[in-house]
Design a protein around this motif. Structure first.
Motif, PDB file in Angstrom:
ATOM      1  N   LEU A   4      66.900  83.149  46.808  1.00 14.34           N
ATOM      2  CA  LEU A   4      65.457  83.134  46.514  1.00 14.34           C
ATOM      3  C   LEU A   4      65.066  84.426  45.790  1.00 14.34           C
ATOM      4  CD1 LEU A   4      62.547  82.035  46.807  1.00 14.34           C
ATOM      5  CD2 LEU A   4      62.458  83.151  49.044  1.00 14.34           C
ATOM      6  N   PHE A   5      65.537  85.570  46.311  1.00 15.45           N
ATOM      7  CA  PHE A   5      65.186  86.863  45.714  1.00 15.45           C
ATOM      8  C   PHE A   5      65.632  86.898  44.248  1.00 15.45           C
ATOM      9  CE2 PHE A   5      65.001  91.373  44.977  1.00 15.45           C
ATOM     10  CZ  PHE A   5      63.991  91.804  45.823  1.00 15.45           C
ATOM     11  N   PHE A   6      66.873  86.470  44.021  1.00 15.03           N
ATOM     12  CA  PHE A   6      67.427  86.506  42.671  1.00 15.03           C
ATOM     13  C   PHE A   6      66.593  85.631  41.726  1.00 15.03           C
ATOM     14  CE2 PHE A   6      70.882  85.450  39.554  1.00 15.03           C
ATOM     15  CZ  PHE A   6      70.955  86.731  39.025  1.00 15.03           C
ATOM     16  N   LYS A   7      66.204  84.444  42.210  1.00 20.16           N
ATOM     17  CA  LYS A   7      65.399  83.540  41.373  1.00 20.16           C
ATOM     18  C   LYS A   7      64.033  84.150  41.047  1.00 20.16           C
ATOM     19  CE  LYS A   7      67.086  78.995  42.815  1.00 20.16           C
ATOM     20  NZ  LYS A   7      66.815  77.858  43.720  1.00 20.16           N
ATOM     21  N   ARG A   8      63.437  84.837  42.023  1.00 20.47           N
ATOM     22  CA  ARG A   8      62.107  85.426  41.808  1.00 20.47           C
ATOM     23  C   ARG A   8      62.180  86.648  40.881  1.00 20.47           C
ATOM     24  NH1 ARG A   8      59.993  81.794  41.231  1.00 20.47           N
ATOM     25  NH2 ARG A   8      57.984  82.819  41.177  1.00 20.47           N
ATOM     26  N   VAL A   9      63.308  87.383  40.915  1.00 18.98           N
ATOM     27  CA  VAL A   9      63.485  88.505  39.974  1.00 18.98           C
ATOM     28  C   VAL A   9      63.556  87.950  38.559  1.00 18.98           C
ATOM     29  CG1 VAL A   9      64.906  90.469  39.251  1.00 18.98           C
ATOM     30  CG2 VAL A   9      64.855  89.837  41.617  1.00 18.98           C
ATOM     31  N   ARG A  15      57.355  92.486  38.408  1.00 22.38           N
ATOM     32  CA  ARG A  15      56.640  92.397  39.687  1.00 22.38           C
ATOM     33  C   ARG A  15      57.609  92.556  40.871  1.00 22.38           C
ATOM     34  NH1 ARG A  15      53.931  86.849  41.169  1.00 22.38           N
ATOM     35  NH2 ARG A  15      52.557  87.207  39.417  1.00 22.38           N
ATOM     36  N   VAL A  16      58.784  91.969  40.761  1.00 23.79           N
ATOM     37  CA  VAL A  16      59.735  92.064  41.885  1.00 23.79           C
ATOM     38  C   VAL A  16      60.480  93.408  41.821  1.00 23.79           C
ATOM     39  CG1 VAL A  16      61.729  90.993  43.024  1.00 23.79           C
ATOM     40  CG2 VAL A  16      59.909  89.557  42.068  1.00 23.79           C
ATOM     41  N   GLY A  17      60.798  93.853  40.632  1.00 26.19           N
ATOM     42  CA  GLY A  17      61.227  95.238  40.459  1.00 26.19           C
ATOM     43  C   GLY A  17      62.715  95.502  40.573  1.00 26.19           C
ATOM     44  N   TYR A  18      63.345  95.106  41.667  1.00 23.96           N
ATOM     45  CA  TYR A  18      64.758  95.424  41.849  1.00 23.96           C
ATOM     46  C   TYR A  18      65.565  94.133  41.903  1.00 23.96           C
ATOM     47  CZ  TYR A  18      62.344  99.645  43.235  1.00 23.96           C
ATOM     48  OH  TYR A  18      61.493 100.714  43.258  1.00 23.96           O
ATOM     49  N   GLY A  48      58.416  90.419  50.058  1.00 25.32           N
ATOM     50  CA  GLY A  48      59.524  89.684  49.435  1.00 25.32           C
ATOM     51  C   GLY A  48      60.041  88.624  50.385  1.00 25.32           C
ATOM     52  N   GLU A  49      61.368  88.654  50.602  1.00 23.38           N
ATOM     53  CA  GLU A  49      61.906  87.630  51.518  1.00 23.38           C
ATOM     54  C   GLU A  49      61.930  88.111  52.970  1.00 23.38           C
ATOM     55  OE1 GLU A  49      65.656  87.812  52.643  1.00 23.38           O
ATOM     56  OE2 GLU A  49      64.907  89.822  52.280  1.00 23.38           O
ATOM     57  N   GLY A  50      61.434  89.321  53.250  1.00 24.77           N
ATOM     58  CA  GLY A  50      61.160  89.721  54.629  1.00 24.77           C
ATOM     59  C   GLY A  50      62.165  90.635  55.308  1.00 24.77           C
ATOM     60  N   CYS A  51      62.956  91.381  54.525  1.00 20.45           N
ATOM     61  CA  CYS A  51      63.976  92.221  55.176  1.00 20.45           C
ATOM     62  C   CYS A  51      63.348  93.379  55.980  1.00 20.45           C
ATOM     63  CB  CYS A  51      65.006  92.723  54.180  1.00 20.45           C
ATOM     64  SG  CYS A  51      64.345  93.543  52.745  1.00 20.45           S
ATOM     65  N   HIS A  52      62.306  94.024  55.438  1.00 22.13           N
ATOM     66  CA  HIS A  52      61.637  95.086  56.211  1.00 22.13           C
ATOM     67  C   HIS A  52      60.841  94.468  57.371  1.00 22.13           C
ATOM     68  CE1 HIS A  52      62.397  98.656  53.669  1.00 22.13           C
ATOM     69  NE2 HIS A  52      62.501  97.751  52.716  1.00 22.13           N
ATOM     70  N   ILE A 118      55.989  97.333  46.889  1.00 21.10           N
ATOM     71  CA  ILE A 118      55.579  97.077  45.505  1.00 21.10           C
ATOM     72  C   ILE A 118      56.155  98.182  44.611  1.00 21.10           C
ATOM     73  CG2 ILE A 118      53.592  96.897  43.939  1.00 21.10           C
ATOM     74  CD1 ILE A 118      51.969  95.788  46.277  1.00 21.10           C
ATOM     75  N   PRO A 119      56.833  97.799  43.535  1.00 27.84           N
ATOM     76  CA  PRO A 119      57.495  98.828  42.691  1.00 27.84           C
ATOM     77  C   PRO A 119      56.504  99.550  41.773  1.00 27.84           C
ATOM     78  CG  PRO A 119      57.954  96.630  41.842  1.00 27.84           C
ATOM     79  CD  PRO A 119      57.081  96.429  43.047  1.00 27.84           C
ATOM     80  N   PHE A 120      55.725 100.450  42.350  1.00 22.32           N
ATOM     81  CA  PHE A 120      54.661 101.136  41.608  1.00 22.32           C
ATOM     82  C   PHE A 120      55.173 101.887  40.383  1.00 22.32           C
ATOM     83  CE2 PHE A 120      53.256 101.273  46.114  1.00 22.32           C
ATOM     84  CZ  PHE A 120      52.142 100.460  45.991  1.00 22.32           C
ATOM     85  N   THR A 121      56.341 102.482  40.523  1.00 25.18           N
ATOM     86  CA  THR A 121      56.769 103.412  39.472  1.00 25.18           C
ATOM     87  C   THR A 121      57.241 102.708  38.201  1.00 25.18           C
ATOM     88  OG1 THR A 121      58.807 103.601  40.734  1.00 25.18           O
ATOM     89  CG2 THR A 121      57.280 105.419  40.902  1.00 25.18           C
ATOM     90  N   ILE A 122      57.496 101.389  38.280  1.00 25.43           N
ATOM     91  CA  ILE A 122      57.959 100.743  37.034  1.00 25.43           C
ATOM     92  C   ILE A 122      56.881  99.849  36.419  1.00 25.43           C
ATOM     93  CG2 ILE A 122      60.417 100.817  37.625  1.00 25.43           C
ATOM     94  CD1 ILE A 122      60.186  97.843  38.355  1.00 25.43           C
ATOM     95  N   MET A 123      55.682  99.851  37.013  1.00 26.52           N
ATOM     96  CA  MET A 123      54.644  98.967  36.475  1.00 26.52           C
ATOM     97  C   MET A 123      53.688  99.715  35.544  1.00 26.52           C
ATOM     98  SD  MET A 123      52.148  98.420  39.789  1.00 26.52           S
ATOM     99  CE  MET A 123      53.267  97.270  40.488  1.00 26.52           C
TER     100      MET A 123
END
Ligand SMILES: C[S@@+](CC[C@H](N)C(=O)[O-])C[C@H]1O[C@@H](n2cnc3c(N)ncnc32)[C@H](O)[C@@H]1O
Length: 187
Positions: A4-9, A15-18, A48-52, A118-123
Motif C-alpha cells: 500500500l505504501f509503495f502504491k501511494r508513493v 505528499r508521501v515523501g519517502y 500513513g499505514e500506521g507504523c508509528h 508529514i515531509p515538511f522539508t521537501i514540500m
C-alpha cells in the motif's frame, strides 16, 4: 515493505515523501520522546499505514486518545480498518492544513503531543509555512510537537523552540527526530 505504501508513493511522491515506511528504530526513538504517564491526547499527522501509530498504542493508557489525521484516502481507509476495534483511536480523513478547526470540532484544545510524519522539508515553502502555522495555532504552552525530518530546518523555525533533537541512522533515509514547543512569541 507495505505494498500500500509503495502504491501511494507512486501516486503522490511529494505528499508521501519517502519510499518506505519508518523503520522500527525510528518508531521506537520517536515514541521514547512521549511521556505516556502525561499523554492524554495525542494527535498524529500523516500516519500513513500506521507504523508509528502501532508503536504509540503499545504504550498508551486505555483512557487516552490518539487522533489520526491523514489526507490520503487509501491510507485513511486502511487505518480505519486496522484500528476499528481500538476505542482509543479516531481516524480523521482530513488535511492537516485545517488542524485547529478539525480539533475544535472534536472539542480538543491544546493536545499533549502532535506527532507528525508529514515531509515538511521537501514540500513547497508556502504550503509548509501554512501547515506549521496551523500546528502552532493548535498547540498550548505545554503541548509538544514531535517530527521526524530529513533536515533540521524546523528546529530553528520562529514558531517553535527546540526541546530536543536526535538522529536516527537506521531508517531509509536517516532522519532527524525533533521535539519542539510553541515559541513564546507565537500566537
Ligand atoms: C513520509 S509519509 C509518513 C508515513 C508514516 N507516518 C511513516 O512514518 O511511515 C507522510 C504521510 O503524510 C501524509 N500527509 C501529507 N500531507 C498531509 C497533510 N497536509 N495532511 C495530512 N496528512 C498528510 C501522507 O499522505 C503520508 O501518509
Amino acid at each position: 515493505m507495505s505494498l500500500l505504501f509503495f502504491k501511494r508513493v507512486l501516486a503522490n511522491p511529494v505528499r508521501v515523501g519517502y519510499l518506505v515506511p519508518s523503520s522500527r528504530f525510528l518508531t521506537r526513538q520517536t515514541a521514547k520522546l512521549i511521556n505516556f504517564s502525561k499523554a492524554r491526547t495525542v494527535i498524529e499527522l500523516g500516519p500513513g499505514e500506521g507504523c508509528h501509530t502501532r508503536r504509540i498504542l503499545r504504550r498508551m493508557d486505555a483512557g487516552s486518545r490518539l487522533i489520526l489525521i491523514e489526507l490520503d484516502d487509501h491510507f485513511a481507509r486502511h487505518l480505519e480498518t486496522q484500528f476499528a476495534h481500538d476505542a482509543r483511536v479516531l481516524v480523521v480523513h482530513a488535511n492537516a492544513l485545517h488542524l485547529a478547526e478539525t480539533l475544535g470540532k472534536l472539542g480538543v484544545s491544546e493536545p499533549d503531543y502532535i506527532v507528525s510524519g508529514i515531509p515538511f522539508t521537501i514540500m513547497d515553502r508556502e504550503l509548509r509555512e501554512q501547515l506549521l502555522a496551523n500546528i502552532a495555532r493548535a498547540m498550548g504552552p505545554k503541548s509538544r510537537f514531535i517530527t521526524y525530518q530529513a533536515t533540521i530546518q524546523i528546529s530553528t523555525h520562529g514558531l517553535f523552540d527546540l526541546v530536543r533533537r536526535e538522529h536516527c541512522l537506521f531508517n531509509i533515509p536517516p532522519l532527524h527526530v525533533m521535539e519542539l514547543r510553541k515559541a513564546v512569541v507565537a500566537s
